[in-house]
Design an enzyme around this catalytic site. Structure first.
Site, PDB file in Angstrom:
ATOM      1  N   ASN A   9       0.890  -1.163   0.000  1.00  0.00           N
ATOM      2  CA  ASN A   9       0.000   0.000   0.000  1.00  0.00           C
ATOM      3  C   ASN A   9       0.933   1.218   0.000  1.00  0.00           C
ATOM      4  OD1 ASN A   9      -1.804   2.034   0.491  1.00  0.00           O
ATOM      5  ND2 ASN A   9      -2.800   1.030   2.228  1.00  0.00           N
ATOM      6  N   ARG A 104      -2.521  -1.963  -3.584  1.00  0.00           N
ATOM      7  CA  ARG A 104      -3.743  -1.194  -3.395  1.00  0.00           C
ATOM      8  C   ARG A 104      -3.657   0.032  -4.309  1.00  0.00           C
ATOM      9  NH1 ARG A 104      -5.534   2.850   1.337  1.00  0.00           N
ATOM     10  NH2 ARG A 104      -7.633   3.160   0.566  1.00  0.00           N
ATOM     11  N   HIS A 193     -13.038   3.432  -0.515  1.00  0.00           N
ATOM     12  CA  HIS A 193     -13.075   2.420   0.552  1.00  0.00           C
ATOM     13  C   HIS A 193     -13.748   1.132   0.058  1.00  0.00           C
ATOM     14  CE1 HIS A 193     -13.203   5.833   3.791  1.00  0.00           C
ATOM     15  NE2 HIS A 193     -11.962   5.424   3.621  1.00  0.00           N
ATOM     16  N   ARG A 254     -12.467  16.297   6.595  1.00  0.00           N
ATOM     17  CA  ARG A 254     -13.142  16.591   5.323  1.00  0.00           C
ATOM     18  C   ARG A 254     -14.606  16.928   5.556  1.00  0.00           C
ATOM     19  NH1 ARG A 254     -11.462  11.190   2.389  1.00  0.00           N
ATOM     20  NH2 ARG A 254      -9.886  10.868   3.993  1.00  0.00           N
ATOM     21  N   GLU A 394      -8.714  -5.080   4.579  1.00  0.00           N
ATOM     22  CA  GLU A 394      -8.492  -4.811   3.160  1.00  0.00           C
ATOM     23  C   GLU A 394      -7.318  -5.632   2.617  1.00  0.00           C
ATOM     24  OE1 GLU A 394      -8.891  -0.787   4.709  1.00  0.00           O
ATOM     25  OE2 GLU A 394      -9.394  -0.180   2.679  1.00  0.00           O
TER      26      GLU A 394
END
Ligand code: ADP
Length: 409
Positions: A9, A104, A193, A254, A394
């Site tokens: 990743n 990823r 996601h 955010r 993940e």
């Protein structure tokens, strides 16, 4: 024979890695770690080696923290290779044991609706998506290029964060703006996601005692970034993030969804420039904007101590998520499960209870004792819609997809 795969990743200044042994559809983690501050002379490597060989050597720091020269991603991956074959980390005797590498990749655009074996055409496709994910796709590409050099000939697989949302129907992914923006520039909802939503919804289907094709599941990934998805019969039909990961529910820093005029207001009326608005919306808003903190644990502590701004931030956060859950129940025509995952979703009983305060009309009632211990099923036995806590994984999805595609190839 087990197949060993390396999972990467790659972020702008970090590379997270793990190695799994895969056999007959099962995957076992052998080691994992992280190179931090890539691109500097004071990089840092943490690794968890020898997971089963020796419980006492669980976490190593390589070298003196802050003295390592890791100029780029290639150097980071070379350093990871050194660790993998080092004496203290006996996961591989030789790098040739690595049969495949899984990456990823955040944005696959419309081009990639599933995990894909990487070749030059795929690299060009990921490059094309850089304008949609300028912070995330370029480092992933650097990781892929570095692996081509360090592991020549070893098959690499890209697992896209957007892929699980490729099943969204057009009425969900199109924005009500001139069609040319979609046709000429790919402006649409993509969602993010996805690997996490895929994993937890697949696990939830196993928990629900009903035919998989009938399941209606709402998945809530609540970490620093937050997103909600509606999954019908295993296929994602709606998700809260949009063209970028800025949309949807309120997050750590955010905004989530706003009146779309707001950025124009800041530019036209307040004289802010585009970069200032960008920073404000991505890095200074959300929980941080309302109360000056973005780590939920700190916010809850201060809220408990009576800080009004923190109390308001928590209320806004829970309300924002509850609104999406309610709307997704309508989109799905009801819900059989509401799933919580990621840092906040997996660990905080009080917030889960607040988010589900009004979920009784859906047949979802939180059982306080089950909720308090983060049980898998935190709803009462008579709930017709289960509330579930499922830790996301993940890496495992990236691993199983990589092993499958490398095995097929
Ligand atoms: P990322 O999106 O970076 O992967 P995580 O999924 O690790 O993030 O989630 C990080 C968030 O989870 C932080 O806001 C952190 O405060 C929050 N968190 C972790 N544990 C708890 C807890 N027990 N209670 C409340 N929030 C928590």
């Amino acid at each position: 024979m087990a197949m060993k795969v390396l999972i990467l990743n790659t972020g702008s200044s970090s590379v997270k890695y793990s190695v799994y042994a895969c056999h007959d559809g099962n995957a076992k983690e052998l080691t994992k770690g992280l190179v931090e501050r890539v691109g500097s002379k004071n990089a840092n490597i943490k690794c968890e080696c020898c997971l089963e060989h020796d419980a006492t050597c669980a976490v190593h720091r390589i070298g003196t923290p802050g003295t390592l020269d890791i100029p780029d991603h290639r150097a980071a991956i070379a350093a990871i290779c050194d660790i993998l074959v080092s004496d203290r980390c006996v996961v591989v005797d030789d790098l040739s044991e690595i049969a495949g590498i899984g990456h990823r990749v955040v944005h696959g655009g419309e081009e990639f609706s599933q995990s894909t074996l990487i070749d030059e055409a795929v690299i060009a496709g990921i490059e094309k998506c850089c304008k949609l994910a300028p912070l995330h796709n370029p480092p992933a590409l650097q990781g892929i290029r570095a692996c081509q050099e360090v592991f020549p000939g070893v098959p690499q697989v890209a697992v896209f964060d957007t892929a699980f949302h490729a099943s969204l129907p057009a009425h969900a992914y199109r924005y009500p703006i001139p069609a040319a923006l979609y046709r000429d520039h790919g402006v649409r909802k993509y969602g993010f996601h996805g690997t996490s939503h895929r994993y937890v919804s697949e696990q939830a289907i196993k928990v629900l005692d009903m035919p998989a094709e009938d399941t209606r599941i709402i998945t809530c990934h609540l970490g620093n970034g937050c997103s909600i998805s509606a999954v019908k019969g295993g296929r994602c039909i709606e998700t809260s993030m949009g063209l970028t990961p800025l949309g949807g529910v309120m997050m750590g820093t955010r905004t989530g969804d706003l009146d779309p005029y707001l950025p124009l207001f800041m530019i036209k009326e307040l004289g802010m420039d585009v970069d200032e608005v960008d920073t404000l919306m991505n890095k200074k808003s959300g929980l941080f904007g309302v109360c000056g903190q973005n780590d939920m644990r700190d916010i809850l502590k201060r809220a408990d101590e009576g800080d009004r701004d923190c109390q308001l931030a928590v209320s806004m956060f829970c309300y924002s998520i509850a609104r999406f859950i309610g709307s997704y129940a309508m989109v799905l025509g009801g819900a059989d499960a509401i799933v919580f995952t990621a840092g906040i979703g997996e660990n905080n009983a009080a917030l889960r209870a607040r988010i589900l305060e009004n979920a009784g009309f859906l047949g979802c009632h939180v059982d306080p004792a089950r909720n308090a211990v983060n049980a898998e099923n935190i709803s009462t036995d008579d709930s017709t819609c289960k509330a579930l806590v499922i830790p996301t994984n993940e890496e495992l999805v990236i691993t199983t997809h990589t092993a499958r595609i490398v095995g097929e190839g």
